[in-house]
Design a protein around this motif. Sequence first.
Motif: not given
Length: 174
Positions: A17-27
């Motif tokens: 499992h992993s959490i999607i990080r804010f820094q890896d996301c688009d606008p």
Amino acid sequence: MFRLDPERNYPKKTESHSIIRFQDCDPLQHLNNAKYLDYYFNAREDHVFSIYGFKTDYTFRKYNCSWVVYNHQIGYVRPAKVSEWVTIITSVIYFDESTMVTEYVMTNENKTELKNVMWTTSKYISVPTGKVVPHQEDIQQFLKTVSVEGVDFPEITFNDRIRQIKQALIEGRY
């Protein structure tokens, strides 16, 4: 040194499992398309070490060989969103004397919604020459031990495989 334990039953599919990080996301707060590769490759490296005891630098240190990515096929089914927990499932679905195909699947945390599927084809090369070479016997045995059965890679299309995975998720058997 890597050694398969002949008494052990190794899982064919590995997951974490992993959490999607804010820094890896688009606008739009969706995981950036290029970042899927980072999540997948990091998960696979962790899986093969923690589950199989196989370090990614084993082939380089022992044989001066390594796998090099030849191509990717990737299908973005539903977005992975910022702060969402996801399940990443990885497996070898095909190999021959010098090629390996790894399947990466991302779902929601409960494995009820498919997010993404990726196939990565890698060629096994000699580092000094850059030429494709056959897998050594212990590498062949490793791939035989850990590769999943029932995926007819040479015959199935990528989109048909996505449909198979979706159906398996619906039926709770993936």
